[in-house]
Design a protein around this motif. Structure first.
Motif, PDB file in Angstrom:
ATOM      1  N   ALA A   1      -6.783 -21.129   2.950  1.00  0.00           N
ATOM      2  CA  ALA A   1      -6.857 -20.576   1.988  1.00  0.00           C
ATOM      3  C   ALA A   1      -7.599 -19.449   1.474  1.00  0.00           C
ATOM      4  O   ALA A   1      -7.713 -18.361   0.607  1.00  0.00           O
ATOM      5  CB  ALA A   1      -6.691 -21.712   0.199  1.00  0.00           C
ATOM      6  N   VAL A   2      -9.351 -19.429   1.799  1.00  0.00           N
ATOM      7  CA  VAL A   2     -10.173 -19.144   1.623  1.00  0.00           C
ATOM      8  C   VAL A   2      -9.633 -17.457   2.528  1.00  0.00           C
ATOM      9  O   VAL A   2     -10.390 -16.482   2.273  1.00  0.00           O
ATOM     10  CB  VAL A   2     -11.090 -19.518   1.421  1.00  0.00           C
ATOM     11  N   ALA A   3      -9.814 -17.539   3.443  1.00  0.00           N
ATOM     12  CA  ALA A   3      -9.306 -16.868   4.422  1.00  0.00           C
ATOM     13  C   ALA A   3      -8.153 -16.208   3.693  1.00  0.00           C
ATOM     14  O   ALA A   3      -8.115 -14.709   4.377  1.00  0.00           O
ATOM     15  CB  ALA A   3      -9.178 -16.828   5.980  1.00  0.00           C
ATOM     16  N   PHE A   4      -7.398 -16.404   3.384  1.00  0.00           N
ATOM     17  CA  PHE A   4      -5.878 -15.806   3.023  1.00  0.00           C
ATOM     18  C   PHE A   4      -6.304 -14.737   1.797  1.00  0.00           C
ATOM     19  O   PHE A   4      -6.116 -13.523   1.300  1.00  0.00           O
ATOM     20  CB  PHE A   4      -5.812 -16.356   2.727  1.00  0.00           C
ATOM     21  N   VAL A   5      -7.235 -15.244   0.907  1.00  0.00           N
ATOM     22  CA  VAL A   5      -7.722 -15.008  -0.668  1.00  0.00           C
ATOM     23  C   VAL A   5      -8.862 -13.570  -0.411  1.00  0.00           C
ATOM     24  O   VAL A   5      -8.796 -12.160  -1.089  1.00  0.00           O
ATOM     25  CB  VAL A   5      -7.621 -15.631  -1.331  1.00  0.00           C
ATOM     26  N   THR A   6      -9.578 -14.205   0.614  1.00  0.00           N
ATOM     27  CA  THR A   6     -10.623 -12.646   0.945  1.00  0.00           C
ATOM     28  C   THR A   6     -10.003 -11.148   1.738  1.00  0.00           C
ATOM     29  O   THR A   6     -10.893 -10.694   1.438  1.00  0.00           O
ATOM     30  CB  THR A   6     -11.377 -13.734   1.439  1.00  0.00           C
ATOM     31  N   PHE A   7      -9.242 -12.010   2.486  1.00  0.00           N
ATOM     32  CA  PHE A   7      -8.424 -10.543   3.469  1.00  0.00           C
ATOM     33  C   PHE A   7      -9.035  -9.376   2.659  1.00  0.00           C
ATOM     34  O   PHE A   7      -9.263  -8.509   3.819  1.00  0.00           O
ATOM     35  CB  PHE A   7      -8.125 -11.053   4.544  1.00  0.00           C
ATOM     36  N   PRO A   8      -7.471  -9.581   1.766  1.00  0.00           N
ATOM     37  CA  PRO A   8      -7.477  -8.132   1.171  1.00  0.00           C
ATOM     38  C   PRO A   8      -8.459  -7.090   1.115  1.00  0.00           C
ATOM     39  O   PRO A   8      -8.625  -6.041   0.387  1.00  0.00           O
ATOM     40  CB  PRO A   8      -6.372  -8.519   0.213  1.00  0.00           C
ATOM     41  N   PHE A   9      -9.329  -8.189   0.260  1.00  0.00           N
ATOM     42  CA  PHE A   9     -10.503  -7.635  -0.556  1.00  0.00           C
ATOM     43  C   PHE A   9     -11.940  -7.174   0.832  1.00  0.00           C
ATOM     44  O   PHE A   9     -12.030  -6.141   0.671  1.00  0.00           O
ATOM     45  CB  PHE A   9     -11.208  -8.731  -0.826  1.00  0.00           C
ATOM     46  N   LEU A  10     -11.718  -7.707   2.098  1.00  0.00           N
ATOM     47  CA  LEU A  10     -13.043  -7.781   2.398  1.00  0.00           C
ATOM     48  C   LEU A  10     -12.151  -6.482   3.347  1.00  0.00           C
ATOM     49  O   LEU A  10     -12.837  -5.009   3.830  1.00  0.00           O
ATOM     50  CB  LEU A  10     -12.493  -8.976   4.076  1.00  0.00           C
ATOM     51  N   LEU A  11     -10.865  -6.371   3.856  1.00  0.00           N
ATOM     52  CA  LEU A  11     -10.149  -5.459   4.335  1.00  0.00           C
ATOM     53  C   LEU A  11     -10.225  -3.807   3.686  1.00  0.00           C
ATOM     54  O   LEU A  11     -10.607  -2.477   4.247  1.00  0.00           O
ATOM     55  CB  LEU A  11      -8.877  -4.924   4.360  1.00  0.00           C
ATOM     56  N   ILE A  12     -10.254  -3.772   1.921  1.00  0.00           N
ATOM     57  CA  ILE A  12     -10.605  -2.687   1.226  1.00  0.00           C
ATOM     58  C   ILE A  12     -12.337  -2.050   1.298  1.00  0.00           C
ATOM     59  O   ILE A  12     -12.644  -1.441   1.330  1.00  0.00           O
ATOM     60  CB  ILE A  12     -10.131  -2.739  -0.502  1.00  0.00           C
TER      61      ILE A  12
ATOM     62  N   THR B   1      -3.898 -16.147  17.489  1.00  0.00           N
ATOM     63  CA  THR B   1      -4.370 -15.284  16.506  1.00  0.00           C
ATOM     64  C   THR B   1      -5.110 -15.925  15.496  1.00  0.00           C
ATOM     65  O   THR B   1      -6.313 -15.250  14.978  1.00  0.00           O
ATOM     66  CB  THR B   1      -3.830 -14.228  16.415  1.00  0.00           C
ATOM     67  N   ILE B   2      -4.684 -16.220  14.410  1.00  0.00           N
ATOM     68  CA  ILE B   2      -4.239 -16.760  13.222  1.00  0.00           C
ATOM     69  C   ILE B   2      -5.778 -17.591  13.568  1.00  0.00           C
ATOM     70  O   ILE B   2      -6.826 -17.338  12.250  1.00  0.00           O
ATOM     71  CB  ILE B   2      -3.670 -17.174  12.171  1.00  0.00           C
ATOM     72  N   GLY B   3      -6.670 -18.257  14.148  1.00  0.00           N
ATOM     73  CA  GLY B   3      -7.726 -18.909  13.418  1.00  0.00           C
ATOM     74  C   GLY B   3      -8.484 -18.316  14.219  1.00  0.00           C
ATOM     75  O   GLY B   3      -9.320 -18.968  12.989  1.00  0.00           O
ATOM     76  N   PHE B   4      -8.857 -18.011  14.975  1.00  0.00           N
ATOM     77  CA  PHE B   4     -10.258 -17.077  14.150  1.00  0.00           C
ATOM     78  C   PHE B   4     -10.066 -16.362  13.397  1.00  0.00           C
ATOM     79  O   PHE B   4     -11.746 -15.433  13.124  1.00  0.00           O
ATOM     80  CB  PHE B   4      -9.750 -16.457  16.339  1.00  0.00           C
ATOM     81  N   GLY B   5      -9.050 -15.078  13.017  1.00  0.00           N
ATOM     82  CA  GLY B   5      -9.115 -14.974  11.973  1.00  0.00           C
ATOM     83  C   GLY B   5      -9.055 -15.500  10.656  1.00  0.00           C
ATOM     84  O   GLY B   5     -10.388 -14.682   9.914  1.00  0.00           O
ATOM     85  N   ILE B   6      -9.273 -16.500  10.859  1.00  0.00           N
ATOM     86  CA  ILE B   6      -9.583 -17.863  10.188  1.00  0.00           C
ATOM     87  C   ILE B   6     -11.373 -17.795   9.826  1.00  0.00           C
ATOM     88  O   ILE B   6     -11.908 -17.651   8.821  1.00  0.00           O
ATOM     89  CB  ILE B   6      -8.741 -19.288   9.680  1.00  0.00           C
ATOM     90  N   LEU B   7     -11.702 -17.588  11.021  1.00  0.00           N
ATOM     91  CA  LEU B   7     -13.386 -18.440  11.542  1.00  0.00           C
ATOM     92  C   LEU B   7     -14.356 -16.800  10.879  1.00  0.00           C
ATOM     93  O   LEU B   7     -15.186 -17.188  10.352  1.00  0.00           O
ATOM     94  CB  LEU B   7     -13.211 -18.986  12.414  1.00  0.00           C
ATOM     95  N   LEU B   8     -13.245 -16.068  11.219  1.00  0.00           N
ATOM     96  CA  LEU B   8     -14.422 -14.834  10.674  1.00  0.00           C
ATOM     97  C   LEU B   8     -14.265 -14.547   9.508  1.00  0.00           C
ATOM     98  O   LEU B   8     -15.888 -14.177   9.073  1.00  0.00           O
ATOM     99  CB  LEU B   8     -13.832 -13.722  12.346  1.00  0.00           C
ATOM    100  N   VAL B   9     -12.633 -14.469   8.740  1.00  0.00           N
ATOM    101  CA  VAL B   9     -13.140 -13.983   7.688  1.00  0.00           C
ATOM    102  C   VAL B   9     -14.669 -15.663   6.719  1.00  0.00           C
ATOM    103  O   VAL B   9     -14.416 -14.482   6.220  1.00  0.00           O
ATOM    104  CB  VAL B   9     -11.808 -13.963   7.230  1.00  0.00           C
ATOM    105  N   PHE B  10     -14.193 -15.661   7.960  1.00  0.00           N
ATOM    106  CA  PHE B  10     -14.482 -16.766   6.731  1.00  0.00           C
ATOM    107  C   PHE B  10     -16.208 -17.310   7.251  1.00  0.00           C
ATOM    108  O   PHE B  10     -17.179 -17.315   5.584  1.00  0.00           O
ATOM    109  CB  PHE B  10     -14.245 -18.621   7.270  1.00  0.00           C
TER     110      PHE B  10
END
Length: 630
Positions: free
Chosen positions: A322-333, A370-379
């Motif tokens: 949930a945290v990674a999903f919500v944070t990802f767009p802001f981190l991208l921008i 892919t998505i597991g490591f994406g969650i880890l790194l965004v968090f």
């Protein structure tokens, strides 16, 4: 004038008083921060960091032993492990890995095109430890996870600092999507290769940030080693380095040292990888010879509904997802438009992007990689940035929140692994066949089976006519697949016996689930039969002729019609062969008095005459027949 002057003086005095109070408050806050920093300074000592890291390592190791269902049943979690077990068993028998796998695709066999490193590693560990190949594979997961803790600590520390490294190691230790591939009973090459690739990424970014040629060379060697362990390294991790290099070329930020580091890593890794894959690609291509129905029969390209997948990911990875999903767009921008520096968050953005794209367009295998490591790194990126700008009090709150989250996640993962992680062949019931192998079913017996059951039989020393390893198949495998499926879909027993005799088969394994629409559709596709599964097996209405009731217009009661009329009423439904399905050998395998699968309302198919039922599962799902040659 005196009044005005006095008021002006009072105003100045009030402002001075406010300024002094503000200064005092700030001074007091700074003093408290300084005092807290002194009191907590021991947390910054190297020995404390080592203790914290050791606690993370031990926790990760212990959590991987929570797969109690696999431990109790002594069964691998999926079919992949059994396929690799049968390859390593051949190395143990011959002292080397033979070029032709003579256990599958018999009698011709098939060239071994899977990269060799994982198989030889298991063989070497078995010899050094004195334990069986099965035991080494069964318990290797926690040791791979321990290496993964080290790898992700080093990588995240390189990108986000020491605190980020500890967060990365902690999340890897407890995140369900990273625990599952490294738990006891899970032993796929992918898990080891992903850990090795994390080490390769650390070496690459170490080389990039420090302009180190030695680290770049080492990174290339590590990626090359990983590609000889798991083929998808060649398609996922090495292209990540290439994409990183292309981003720098497009943005015109690449220096001479950047060119050197990136090209050195790419050339070394590709050079090592292609020593194995180039001859394979030249002989078999990439995927061209693999029958499409076999691809659809595996999880590689299985793509469930989007919302169902998101729901499953949320249940499995809860707060982290949930945290990674919500944070990802802001981190991208923030990274692309505000910071305009991609190096630090490159991996977080790419892995999370690939995982989210996988939710929309690709199958479960791509999502899982892919998505597991994406969650880890965004968090990690989010918490490391918050830690960097926070005061001591904020850091204490942040650390406390993180500890609660990690402990809760670890407990949740243990619960899910204990009760939710059930070995595949325990679910399907084939595990109950084990006691018969080597007794009623002699070793090296040849068994005709559905492709999903072949790995289990191969891992137990039996021979099959195909297997589930889908990469780089020879062209003739299409005809073989058609031949195997024809045994089940033959319209007469004589036709099935003719095929079985030509194959020199000893046993036939059948499943009731092969009559269900999803499986039967694949079998029809394999034989190029243009028909629907419902044409062969379907839920059929059971009807009875009963007197017709009508409602009396005067009394309002239901009474028999006058004159007495009759009508057909549906009283039940039964899953049964249709007239076309009753002719198939598959129907004769499934529905007969010996299997216990008896039709209640409709005629039974004729039982097979030249095949003897020697075993069936308790629920009647699986049945094993032995051929009786006259």
């Amino acid at each position: 004038m005196k009044v005005k002057t006095s008021r002006r003086k009072k105003g100045k005095a009030a402002k001075g008083s406010e300024a002094s109070y503000s200064t005092k408050a700030e001074r007091r806050l700074l003093e408290e921060e300084s005092q807290l920093k002194k009191e907590l300074s021991f947390f910054g000592r190297p020995c404390v960091k080592v203790i914290i890291f050791a606690a993370i390592l031990l926790s990760a190791f212990a959590i991987r032993f929570s797969s109690t269902q696999a431990i109790e049943s002594r069964s691998f979690m999926s079919d992949d492990e059994y396929w690799h077990l049968h390859i390593v068993n051949q190395i143990q028998a011959y002292g080397y890995r033979p070029n032709i796998d003579s256990q599958s695709w018999i009698p011709v066999g098939r060239e071994m095109v899977h990269p060799p490193v994982y198989h030889y590693l298991i063989y070497l560990l078995s010899n050094l430890s004195g334990r069986s190949v099965f035991d080494v594979m069964f318990y290797i997961g926690p040791f791979v996870a321990a290496l993964g803790i080290v790898a992700w600590f080093l990588l995240c520390r390189e990108l986000y600092g020491t605190f980020g490294g500890l967060i990365g190691a902690s999340v890897y230790a407890v995140l369900p999507i990273t625990v599952a591939p490294t738990a006891v009973g899970a032993a796929r090459p992918q898990a080891l290769a992903e850990v090795v690739c994390a080490l390769g990424m650390w070496l690459f970014f170490y080389a990039y940030l420090r302009r180190s040629k030695v680290a770049a060379f080492s990174s290339g060697v590590v990626f090359g080693f990983a590609s000889l362990t798991w083929e998808s390294t060649l398609y996922l991790y090495i292209p990540l380095i290439l994409l990183f290099y292309l981003f720098h070329l497009v943005s015109r930020k690449a220096t001479r040292q950047d060119h050197l580091v990136c090209l050195l890593t790419l050339s070394i890794s590709l050079g090592i990888a292609l020593t194995w894959y180039l001859p394979v690609f030249m002989r078999y291509g990439l995927w061209g010879n693999t029958p499409s129905f076999m691809l659809e029969a595996t999880a590689t390209f299985w793509k469930p509904e989007l919302w169902f997948t998101i729901y499953c990911q949320l249940i499995a990875n809860h707060v982290f997802y949930a945290v990674a999903f919500v944070t990802f767009p802001f981190l991208l921008i923030y990274t692309l438009f505000l910071k305009r520096e991609l190096s630090q968050d490159y991996l977080a953005l790419v892995f999370m992007s690939l995982g989210l794209i996988g939710l929309l367009f690709f199958g479960q295998r791509i999502i899982g990689a892919t998505i597991g490591f994406g969650i880890l790194l965004v968090f990690v990126s989010l918490f490391a940035k918050a830690w960097k700008v926070g005061f001591i009090r904020s850091r204490i709150i942040l650390a406390s929140l993180l500890c609660v989250l990690l402990i809760g996640s670890g407990a949740y993962t243990v619960y899910m692994a204990s009760y939710g992680a059930v070995p595949y062949f325990k679910i399907t019931g084939l595990l109950d066949l084990e006691p018969l192998i080597g007794r009623e079913i002699p070793l090296n017996s040849s068994v005709v089976c559905w492709v999903g059951d072949s790995a289990f039989l191969l891992g137990h020393g039996l021979r099959t006519y195909w297997d589930g390893y889908l990469e780089h198949m020879p062209p003739w495998t299409r005809d073989r697949a058609n031949e195997i499926v024809s045994v089940y879909l033959a319209k007469t027993e004589a036709e099935s016996l003719q095929i079985l005799g030509r194959l020199n088969a000893s046993f036939v394994l059948a499943r009731r689930s092969l009559t269900y629409p999803d499986q039967l559709q694949l079998m029809l596709k394999a034989c190029n039969i243009n028909a629907k599964p419902e044409d062969y097996f379907n839920f059929t209405a059971v009807k009875e002729t009963r007197p017709k009731f009508i409602k009396d217009p005067v009394t309002g009661e239901w009474v028999f019609s006058n004159p007495l009329l009759f009508e057909e009423v549906v009283v039940d439904y039964e899953f049964t062969p249709t007239d076309r399905g009753r002719e198939l050998t598959l129907a004769k395998f499934v529905w007969n008095n010996e299997t216990g699968n008896v039709l209640k309302y409709f005629p039974m198919p004729q039982p097979p005459e030249h095949l003897k039922l020697i075993w069936k599962s308790g629920d009647g799902e699986i049945m094993l027949y032995k051929l009786i040659y006259d």
